[in-house]
Enzyme design. Structure first.
Site, PDB file in Angstrom:
ATOM      1  N   ILE A   1      15.475  14.342 -36.622  1.00  0.00           N
ATOM      2  CA  ILE A   1      16.538  12.792 -37.089  1.00  0.00           C
ATOM      3  C   ILE A   1      16.048  11.957 -37.812  1.00  0.00           C
ATOM      4  O   ILE A   1      16.771  12.313 -39.262  1.00  0.00           O
ATOM      5  CB  ILE A   1      17.681  12.552 -36.241  1.00  0.00           C
TER       6      ILE A   1
ATOM      7  N   TYR B   1      14.076   8.384 -19.516  1.00  0.00           N
ATOM      8  CA  TYR B   1      14.540   8.273 -20.656  1.00  0.00           C
ATOM      9  C   TYR B   1      16.279   8.181 -21.104  1.00  0.00           C
ATOM     10  O   TYR B   1      16.497   6.889 -21.650  1.00  0.00           O
ATOM     11  CB  TYR B   1      14.917   9.488 -21.507  1.00  0.00           C
TER      12      TYR B   1
ATOM     13  N   LYS C   1       9.173  19.492 -32.270  1.00  0.00           N
ATOM     14  CA  LYS C   1       8.575  18.853 -30.946  1.00  0.00           C
ATOM     15  C   LYS C   1       8.833  19.929 -30.262  1.00  0.00           C
ATOM     16  O   LYS C   1       8.589  19.859 -29.036  1.00  0.00           O
ATOM     17  CB  LYS C   1      10.506  18.675 -31.288  1.00  0.00           C
TER      18      LYS C   1
ATOM     19  N   SER D   1      11.709  11.245 -26.387  1.00  0.00           N
ATOM     20  CA  SER D   1      13.192  11.634 -26.487  1.00  0.00           C
ATOM     21  C   SER D   1      12.411  12.518 -25.316  1.00  0.00           C
ATOM     22  O   SER D   1      13.651  13.741 -25.363  1.00  0.00           O
ATOM     23  CB  SER D   1      13.614  12.688 -28.273  1.00  0.00           C
TER      24      SER D   1
ATOM     25  N   SER E   1      21.616   7.664 -26.828  1.00  0.00           N
ATOM     26  CA  SER E   1      21.590   9.176 -26.161  1.00  0.00           C
ATOM     27  C   SER E   1      23.150   9.430 -25.345  1.00  0.00           C
ATOM     28  O   SER E   1      23.254   8.688 -24.878  1.00  0.00           O
ATOM     29  CB  SER E   1      20.532   9.641 -25.648  1.00  0.00           C
TER      30      SER E   1
ATOM     31  N   LYS F   1       2.969  16.266 -37.650  1.00  0.00           N
ATOM     32  CA  LYS F   1       4.913  15.584 -38.641  1.00  0.00           C
ATOM     33  C   LYS F   1       4.662  15.423 -39.515  1.00  0.00           C
ATOM     34  O   LYS F   1       5.537  14.958 -40.450  1.00  0.00           O
ATOM     35  CB  LYS F   1       4.906  14.770 -37.663  1.00  0.00           C
TER      36      LYS F   1
ATOM     37  N   ALA G   1      11.421   7.085 -31.476  1.00  0.00           N
ATOM     38  CA  ALA G   1      11.650   7.275 -29.767  1.00  0.00           C
ATOM     39  C   ALA G   1      10.905   8.467 -28.957  1.00  0.00           C
ATOM     40  O   ALA G   1      10.721   9.049 -29.698  1.00  0.00           O
ATOM     41  CB  ALA G   1      13.417   7.488 -29.148  1.00  0.00           C
TER      42      ALA G   1
ATOM     43  N   LYS H   1       3.563   2.664 -36.450  1.00  0.00           N
ATOM     44  CA  LYS H   1       4.505   2.326 -35.602  1.00  0.00           C
ATOM     45  C   LYS H   1       3.736   0.759 -34.778  1.00  0.00           C
ATOM     46  O   LYS H   1       4.595  -0.449 -35.106  1.00  0.00           O
ATOM     47  CB  LYS H   1       5.453   2.749 -34.501  1.00  0.00           C
TER      48      LYS H   1
END
Length: 334
Positions: free
Chosen positions: A12, A140, A178, A80, A117, A40, A78, A55
């Site tokens: 996202i 989560y 992912k 996920s 979420s 990534k 996050a 981060k």
């Protein structure tokens, strides 16, 4: 305009940055963690950004006052993975990091738009942004739920807008990194290309084969919601889904028919796909029993009341578009 996007190399997050770029916003400060998955970077390479920070380095800069100061924050970063069992990692990564960025955004008096979420609802079948309907089934979901409670407690004393978006089942381009947590549509594309069939779970929890239903939302529509709240920020927690629950059978059939159309073949009904073996049902995994949402459907009352009028694609529309994207990105499959 300088915008901070965390998780910018993720699914996202990448689409978030691309949408900003389409608006002509290139001063994007990207924050992510490439240590565990350097591949990534391929998502970031599609984007125009002004700087990149790890981060951990970035949060240290926030703490010591040396971080570049944006005009708005999209916090997409996050873990996920709903099957992640390391509670300490999940809470540090998803809850504590979010809390620190939220405090910083309040100090700067800038909008803070963060990823919550639908996992916060757990086994409930009413999906209204209200604690009465919430009860996460995994750590989560709890990590997202806990920060939502912080926002609720502090809503009356906010110094700048804060928007939490409860993502439902998001799918679409740029999720390939992912792995097993990529969408059903993504995995079924490769299943079909390799074997000529797709697989779904057999019936469970009172649902027939493939009839477990989710609110599947196309990532292109999610970023429209994100940009709406950048333009017209109204503090609150909002569901980000289509408002429609569609069965996994719809996803599978959409994948099959998109692939058949690409091969010049006629479209199949669900019954025909099953009878030809192009759709196969497999045993429901033991590991998911008691931890699985068999039904989700976003209530959009609050989203619409906040002025967001984004029109969401159906599964058939979004999946067909996504398959065309995957055919371009992965024209050959080993």
């Amino acid at each position: 305009m300088s915008i901070l996007v965390t998780g910018a190399a993720g699914f996202i997050g990448c689409n978030n940055v691309l949408a900003l770029n389409e608006r002509g916003i290139d001063d994007v400060i990207a924050v992510d963690n490439l240590e565990s998955n350097g591949e990534k970077y391929q998502n970031l390479a599609k984007c125009r950004i002004s700087d990149y920070f790890d981060k951990r380095d970035f949060i240290e800069r926030v703490r010591n006052g040396s971080a570049p100061k944006p005009e708005a924050i999209f916090h997409q970063g996050a873990c996920s993975d709903t099957m992640e069992h390391n509670g300490r990692y999940m809470m540090e990564n998803n809850y504590r990091y979010t809390l620190e960025l939220f405090r910083w955004a309040q100090e700067l008096r800038i909008p803070f738009i963060y990823a919550s979420s639908a996992a916060t609802y757990g086994a409930h079948t009413e999906f209204v942004e209200d604690i009465r309907y919430e009860g996460p089934l995994n750590v989560y979901g709890y990590s997202k739920y806990l920060f939502d409670q912080v926002l609720r407690r502090e809503m009356a004393t906010l110094t700048a807008p804060v928007i939490g978006l409860r993502y439902f089942n998001v799918y679409g381009p740029n999720e390939q990194h992912k792995g097993r947590m990529a969408s059903v549509a993504f995995h079924q594309y490769f299943q079909y290309r390799r074997t000529g069939k797709v697989k779904l779970f057999e019936g469970c929890l009172g649902y027939g084969n493939g009839e477990q239903s989710r609110d599947f939302v196309y990532v292109g529509d999610v970023v429209k919601v994100l940009l709406h709240f950048l333009d017209k920020p109204v503090s609150g927690i909002y569901n980000c889904g289509t408002g429609r629950a569609q069965p996994f059978n719809d996803v599978a059939l959409s994948v099959i028919n998109a692939m058949r159309a690409n091969d010049g073949k006629h479209q199949l009904t669900l019954e025909e796909a099953v009878s030809t073996g192009e759709l196969e049902y497999i045993e429901f995994p033991e590991a998911l029993k008691g931890r699985y949402q068999a039904f989700t459907q976003a209530n959009l009352t609050n989203l619409r009341a906040a002025g967001c009028d984004v029109q969401f694609r159906t599964v058939q529309e979004g999946t067909t578009e996504y398959m065309q994207n995957l055919l371009k990105v992965f024209p050959t499959v080993d």
